[in-house]
Design an enzyme around this catalytic site. Sequence first.
Site, PDB file in Angstrom:
ATOM      1  N   LYS A  22       0.941  -1.148  -0.027  1.00  0.00           N
ATOM      2  CA  LYS A  22       0.116   0.067  -0.021  1.00  0.00           C
ATOM      3  C   LYS A  22       0.915   1.432  -0.093  1.00  0.00           C
ATOM      4  O   LYS A  22       0.655   2.155  -0.865  1.00  0.00           O
ATOM      5  CB  LYS A  22      -0.958   0.033   1.458  1.00  0.00           C
ATOM      6  CG  LYS A  22      -1.413   1.477   1.525  1.00  0.00           C
ATOM      7  CD  LYS A  22      -2.503   1.402   2.681  1.00  0.00           C
ATOM      8  CE  LYS A  22      -1.817   1.598   4.036  1.00  0.00           C
ATOM      9  NZ  LYS A  22      -1.472   3.012   4.548  1.00  0.00           N
ATOM     10  N   ASN A  23       1.804   1.029   0.724  1.00  0.00           N
ATOM     11  CA  ASN A  23       2.706   2.369   1.026  1.00  0.00           C
ATOM     12  C   ASN A  23       3.601   3.003  -0.006  1.00  0.00           C
ATOM     13  O   ASN A  23       4.427   3.729   0.107  1.00  0.00           O
ATOM     14  CB  ASN A  23       3.223   2.654   2.539  1.00  0.00           C
ATOM     15  CG  ASN A  23       2.212   2.806   3.429  1.00  0.00           C
ATOM     16  OD1 ASN A  23       0.951   3.172   3.442  1.00  0.00           O
ATOM     17  ND2 ASN A  23       2.607   2.628   4.784  1.00  0.00           N
ATOM     18  N   ARG A  92      -4.562  10.269   4.806  1.00  0.00           N
ATOM     19  CA  ARG A  92      -3.525  11.426   4.980  1.00  0.00           C
ATOM     20  C   ARG A  92      -2.722  11.459   3.678  1.00  0.00           C
ATOM     21  O   ARG A  92      -2.106  12.431   3.458  1.00  0.00           O
ATOM     22  CB  ARG A  92      -2.832  11.332   6.038  1.00  0.00           C
ATOM     23  CG  ARG A  92      -3.617  11.345   7.311  1.00  0.00           C
ATOM     24  CD  ARG A  92      -2.756  11.141   8.624  1.00  0.00           C
ATOM     25  NE  ARG A  92      -1.456  11.973   8.221  1.00  0.00           N
ATOM     26  CZ  ARG A  92      -1.264  13.147   8.444  1.00  0.00           C
ATOM     27  NH1 ARG A  92      -2.368  14.083   9.101  1.00  0.00           N
ATOM     28  NH2 ARG A  92      -0.146  13.880   8.450  1.00  0.00           N
ATOM     29  N   CYS A 116      -5.069  12.285  13.323  1.00  0.00           N
ATOM     30  CA  CYS A 116      -6.058  11.368  12.991  1.00  0.00           C
ATOM     31  C   CYS A 116      -5.958  10.292  14.120  1.00  0.00           C
ATOM     32  O   CYS A 116      -5.164  10.674  15.031  1.00  0.00           O
ATOM     33  CB  CYS A 116      -5.326  10.418  11.707  1.00  0.00           C
ATOM     34  SG  CYS A 116      -3.831   9.678  11.887  1.00  0.00           S
ATOM     35  N   ARG A 121       0.365  14.264  13.450  1.00  0.00           N
ATOM     36  CA  ARG A 121       0.616  14.204  12.084  1.00  0.00           C
ATOM     37  C   ARG A 121       0.768  15.404  11.390  1.00  0.00           C
ATOM     38  O   ARG A 121       0.040  15.436  10.244  1.00  0.00           O
ATOM     39  CB  ARG A 121       0.052  12.933  11.490  1.00  0.00           C
ATOM     40  CG  ARG A 121       0.019  11.509  12.322  1.00  0.00           C
ATOM     41  CD  ARG A 121      -0.538  10.482  11.469  1.00  0.00           C
ATOM     42  NE  ARG A 121       0.386   9.989  10.044  1.00  0.00           N
ATOM     43  CZ  ARG A 121       0.030   9.133   9.582  1.00  0.00           C
ATOM     44  NH1 ARG A 121      -1.275   8.562   9.655  1.00  0.00           N
ATOM     45  NH2 ARG A 121       0.472   8.717   8.588  1.00  0.00           N
ATOM     46  N   ASP A 308       4.418   0.488  12.077  1.00  0.00           N
ATOM     47  CA  ASP A 308       3.134  -0.309  11.537  1.00  0.00           C
ATOM     48  C   ASP A 308       3.068  -1.756  11.917  1.00  0.00           C
ATOM     49  O   ASP A 308       2.063  -2.480  11.560  1.00  0.00           O
ATOM     50  CB  ASP A 308       3.345  -0.328   9.797  1.00  0.00           C
ATOM     51  CG  ASP A 308       2.871   1.416   9.415  1.00  0.00           C
ATOM     52  OD1 ASP A 308       2.529   2.305  10.296  1.00  0.00           O
ATOM     53  OD2 ASP A 308       3.236   1.736   8.377  1.00  0.00           O
ATOM     54  N   ILE A 330       7.469   6.620  17.332  1.00  0.00           N
ATOM     55  CA  ILE A 330       7.160   7.395  15.969  1.00  0.00           C
ATOM     56  C   ILE A 330       5.704   8.361  16.299  1.00  0.00           C
ATOM     57  O   ILE A 330       5.773   9.631  15.771  1.00  0.00           O
ATOM     58  CB  ILE A 330       6.973   6.720  14.883  1.00  0.00           C
ATOM     59  CG1 ILE A 330       8.179   5.466  14.656  1.00  0.00           C
ATOM     60  CG2 ILE A 330       6.801   7.416  13.512  1.00  0.00           C
ATOM     61  CD1 ILE A 330       9.487   6.318  14.348  1.00  0.00           C
ATOM     62  N   ARG A 402      -8.640  -0.987   4.480  1.00  0.00           N
ATOM     63  CA  ARG A 402      -7.558   0.199   3.769  1.00  0.00           C
ATOM     64  C   ARG A 402      -6.290  -0.309   3.371  1.00  0.00           C
ATOM     65  O   ARG A 402      -5.716   0.232   2.497  1.00  0.00           O
ATOM     66  CB  ARG A 402      -7.227   1.514   4.888  1.00  0.00           C
ATOM     67  CG  ARG A 402      -8.747   2.349   5.049  1.00  0.00           C
ATOM     68  CD  ARG A 402      -8.187   3.523   6.026  1.00  0.00           C
ATOM     69  NE  ARG A 402      -7.161   4.094   5.432  1.00  0.00           N
ATOM     70  CZ  ARG A 402      -6.227   5.120   5.994  1.00  0.00           C
ATOM     71  NH1 ARG A 402      -6.548   5.202   7.562  1.00  0.00           N
ATOM     72  NH2 ARG A 402      -5.160   5.467   5.542  1.00  0.00           N
TER      73      ARG A 402
END
Length: 423
Positions: A22-23, A92, A116, A121, A308, A330, A402
């Site tokens: 995804k990223n 985002r 969020c 963020r 993550d 983070i 998502r």
Amino acid sequence: MEKLVIEGGKPLHGEVKISGAKNAALPLIAAALLAPGVHVLHNVPDLRDTRTILRLLESLGLTWERLGATLRIDGSGLKYSEASYDLVKTMRASILVLGPLLARLGRAKVSLPGGCAIGARPINFHLMGFEQLGVQCELEHGYVDAHIDGRMHGGTVCFDIPSVTGTENLLMAASLARGTTNIKNAAREPEIGNLVDMLIAMGADIEGKDSDRLTVHGVEKLTAAESTIIPDRIEAGTYAIAAGAAGGDAVIQNCEPSHLPSLLEKLQLAGIGVDVGDTFFRVTAPKGVNTIRPVDVTTMPYPGYPTDLQAQFMALMACSNGVSVIHETIFENRFMHVAELQRMGAHIQVDGRIAMVKGAGANALTGAQVMATDLRASSSLVIAGLAAQGRTDISRIYHLERGYEDMVEKLTGLGATVWKEEE
Ligand code: EPU
């Protein structure tokens, strides 16, 4: 709205094929804004987030078509420069269109993403970077209004903290700037290397791939290119942790084990068997035997332990035989899963950014009704549900959709009893 139901307590056996990341898909899709012509992207996961960014590209004038996991995006029709709140508030990463729009049109109006579920963020690093390239950024009515007369110029940008999408946005903008841009303290996540490869295939001149110092020599124009999205390391890690927590013998296929250095080490320290191949790894963990050892984890930028995969590891540690400490460095609010894991019997104490998990062995967790709060928190509840005795109902699974492609099918393929139901 749909919920996910899991009948837990069954070990996972078999193979699971990992989808594209995804990223990585999100910045590579955004990069199609940088040049006219048809860009071809392979291994693109079909997720709520990839659909959102494609809707955003459509709203800017682009067209696209999908054939299986291949996307063809035509960058020719770009004519609008505004990304509305309606799209940005749901994802985002929409901020990734800012750099390409500035590079191609000299202006961009993008809604501020706001906070969020995992933290405030901010996007100040992105804006500071663009300003170094000559862009004027104004914040008005909830939007970033950025513009420049003519082309951006090269500059030096040093991030206070390595920012993944900040580095990606700057790379895209600087590729079409006049002169050389130096990005210092750049993020080094493999998804950024994937974007660098795509930009180079488009004609960009970038040095320093995979390092924290990137040099971009701007070029006059870029052309459409063909690229392949790298495998999703977070999805791979999630299934690996699931097999550790539920027990079993699972082969994680179509992935890049070298992108998970820290997780694979942590799994081994926890007493879980890990055999690594080129494009797969195998995870073995006996079910029902109290063999999982407590392991401390501190989240860090790549190649450190990924934030993550923090929530998922916490679910595993709840089933360990001792006390572990999980430190989230983070994001300031990434422990939303704790209250839900506690409802399933986990013993966790939180103090600021530190969680102390008192593992209670293989039978620590029991099924319960829980609620997903963000993408990775949801996947930790899935792992807990797979390891738990009895039935777990996870509501609000749109969060899960998502970022995880075909999760029900993939878990079913591993022998889990899991299905979706209307709430
Ligand atoms: N930060 C700032 N100012 C900025 C940008 C970042 O203070 O302008 C701070 C953040 O608040 C955070 C740190 O810098 O404390 C790092 O954030 P980063 O910018 O790297 O995060 P991101 O680019 O917004 C990406 C992923 C996230 C992942 C983080 C960290 C994408 C689309 N998103 O976000 O993925 O958690 O990097 O690795 O690549 C997810 O997939 O579930 C997810 C949240």
